[in-house]
Design a protein around this motif. Structure first.
Motif, PDB file in Angstrom:
ATOM      1  N   PHE A   1     -16.981 -30.576 -33.214  1.00  0.00           N
ATOM      2  CA  PHE A   1     -16.738 -30.303 -31.798  1.00  0.00           C
ATOM      3  C   PHE A   1     -17.652 -29.183 -31.307  1.00  0.00           C
ATOM      4  O   PHE A   1     -18.236 -29.266 -30.228  1.00  0.00           O
ATOM      5  N   LEU A   2     -17.808 -28.107 -32.087  1.00  0.00           N
ATOM      6  CA  LEU A   2     -18.695 -27.016 -31.701  1.00  0.00           C
ATOM      7  C   LEU A   2     -20.154 -27.468 -31.648  1.00  0.00           C
ATOM      8  O   LEU A   2     -20.911 -27.044 -30.770  1.00  0.00           O
ATOM      9  N   LEU A   3     -20.554 -28.326 -32.569  1.00  0.00           N
ATOM     10  CA  LEU A   3     -21.910 -28.873 -32.506  1.00  0.00           C
ATOM     11  C   LEU A   3     -22.099 -29.716 -31.250  1.00  0.00           C
ATOM     12  O   LEU A   3     -23.153 -29.691 -30.625  1.00  0.00           O
TER      13      LEU A   3
ATOM     14  N   SER B   1     -22.686 -27.610 -28.231  1.00  0.00           N
ATOM     15  CA  SER B   1     -23.994 -26.969 -28.130  1.00  0.00           C
ATOM     16  C   SER B   1     -24.976 -27.819 -27.328  1.00  0.00           C
ATOM     17  O   SER B   1     -25.910 -27.293 -26.751  1.00  0.00           O
ATOM     18  N   ASN B   2     -24.772 -29.137 -27.318  1.00  0.00           N
ATOM     19  CA  ASN B   2     -25.538 -30.023 -26.442  1.00  0.00           C
ATOM     20  C   ASN B   2     -27.043 -29.861 -26.628  1.00  0.00           C
ATOM     21  O   ASN B   2     -27.784 -29.687 -25.684  1.00  0.00           O
TER      22      ASN B   2
ATOM     23  N   VAL C   1     -28.958 -23.221 -17.939  1.00  0.00           N
ATOM     24  CA  VAL C   1     -27.880 -23.946 -18.626  1.00  0.00           C
ATOM     25  C   VAL C   1     -28.043 -23.819 -20.134  1.00  0.00           C
ATOM     26  O   VAL C   1     -27.074 -23.548 -20.853  1.00  0.00           O
ATOM     27  N   ILE C   2     -29.255 -23.990 -20.630  1.00  0.00           N
ATOM     28  CA  ILE C   2     -29.491 -23.898 -22.068  1.00  0.00           C
ATOM     29  C   ILE C   2     -29.187 -22.491 -22.571  1.00  0.00           C
ATOM     30  O   ILE C   2     -28.522 -22.307 -23.590  1.00  0.00           O
ATOM     31  N   LEU C   3     -29.648 -21.494 -21.846  1.00  0.00           N
ATOM     32  CA  LEU C   3     -29.392 -20.113 -22.249  1.00  0.00           C
ATOM     33  C   LEU C   3     -27.899 -19.789 -22.225  1.00  0.00           C
ATOM     34  O   LEU C   3     -27.364 -19.213 -23.179  1.00  0.00           O
TER      35      LEU C   3
ATOM     36  N   ILE D   1     -21.800 -20.822 -27.154  1.00  0.00           N
ATOM     37  CA  ILE D   1     -21.630 -21.332 -28.517  1.00  0.00           C
ATOM     38  C   ILE D   1     -21.631 -20.181 -29.517  1.00  0.00           C
ATOM     39  O   ILE D   1     -20.835 -20.157 -30.458  1.00  0.00           O
ATOM     40  N   PHE D   2     -22.506 -19.207 -29.325  1.00  0.00           N
ATOM     41  CA  PHE D   2     -22.535 -18.041 -30.206  1.00  0.00           C
ATOM     42  C   PHE D   2     -21.186 -17.323 -30.193  1.00  0.00           C
ATOM     43  O   PHE D   2     -20.638 -16.990 -31.237  1.00  0.00           O
ATOM     44  N   LEU D   3     -20.648 -17.114 -28.994  1.00  0.00           N
ATOM     45  CA  LEU D   3     -19.356 -16.432 -28.889  1.00  0.00           C
ATOM     46  C   LEU D   3     -18.227 -17.266 -29.481  1.00  0.00           C
ATOM     47  O   LEU D   3     -17.330 -16.722 -30.140  1.00  0.00           O
TER      48      LEU D   3
END
Length: 190
Positions: A90-92, A95-96, A168-170, A176-178
């Motif tokens: 799910f987390l992957l 990340s999209n 959006v990417i940033l 995702i990091f958080l």
């Protein structure tokens, strides 16, 4: 509107199965056809792309692809991916990023349940659509600012979509990091 939805679905699908990023098209679809049309086209295109990538991996496994180095890499990584928990997958998905295109093929290669993959994908897609729509509404604002400094209409629109895509990417990387830090209990819960 139906033709626009079908056209954007086809374009997003074709770009999604290629190595190119689909995010600029996603933002353009929301800017052009609004939230409901963009949401439908993106959900359909994403599910078709996942199905295609999954079956590419399945067919590679069934046909015993004769490229020895690729086969060793695919077996090694598909076994690691098969061990992923639902939360990790799910987390992957959240990340999209491009790697999800490779992961879809490896999940097909490893025989991961397709139904579970669709459920995880669709749950992860929903929050992204609100963020993409929010940034798509900012395209016209940024475009107007660029027009004030004498940049032509078509170029300002392209610059706006590229700039919004980068934002959006940033922001997704930060989120995702958080989320990874929170799920690994690096930070105390509030």
């Amino acid at each position: 509107m139906i033709i626009d939805v079908l056209l954007f679905t086809l374009l997003i699908y074709l770009v999604s199965v290629s190595p190119l990023p689909a995010l600029p098209l996603i933002i353009a679809s929301y800017a052009k056809i609004g939230f409901y049309g963009g949401f439908l086209s993106i959900i359909f295109a994403a599910n078709l792309a996942i199905l295609t990538q999954y079956y590419i991996g399945t067919n590679i496994r069934k046909n015993n692809f004769k490229w020895v180095r690729f086969e060793k890499l695919a077996k090694r990584y598909s076994q690691k991916i098969k061990k992923l928990s639902t939360l990790d997958l799910f987390l992957l998905r959240l990340s999209n990023i491009f790697i999800t295109k490779i992961i879809n093929s490896l999940l097909g290669f490893s025989g991961y349940p397709l139904k579970k993959l669709f459920i995880i994908n669709n749950i992860a897609l929903v929050p992204w659509q609100f963020l993409n729509y929010f940034f798509a509404t900012k395209v016209d604002l940024l475009s107007n600012i660029l027009l004030k400094i004498n940049i032509s209409v078509s170029i300002s629109r392209v610059f706006s979509i590229i700039s919004i895509t980068c934002l959006v990417i940033l922001s997704s990387r930060i989120i995702i990091f958080l989320l990874k830090k929170i799920t690994r209990n690096k930070y105390p819960s509030f």
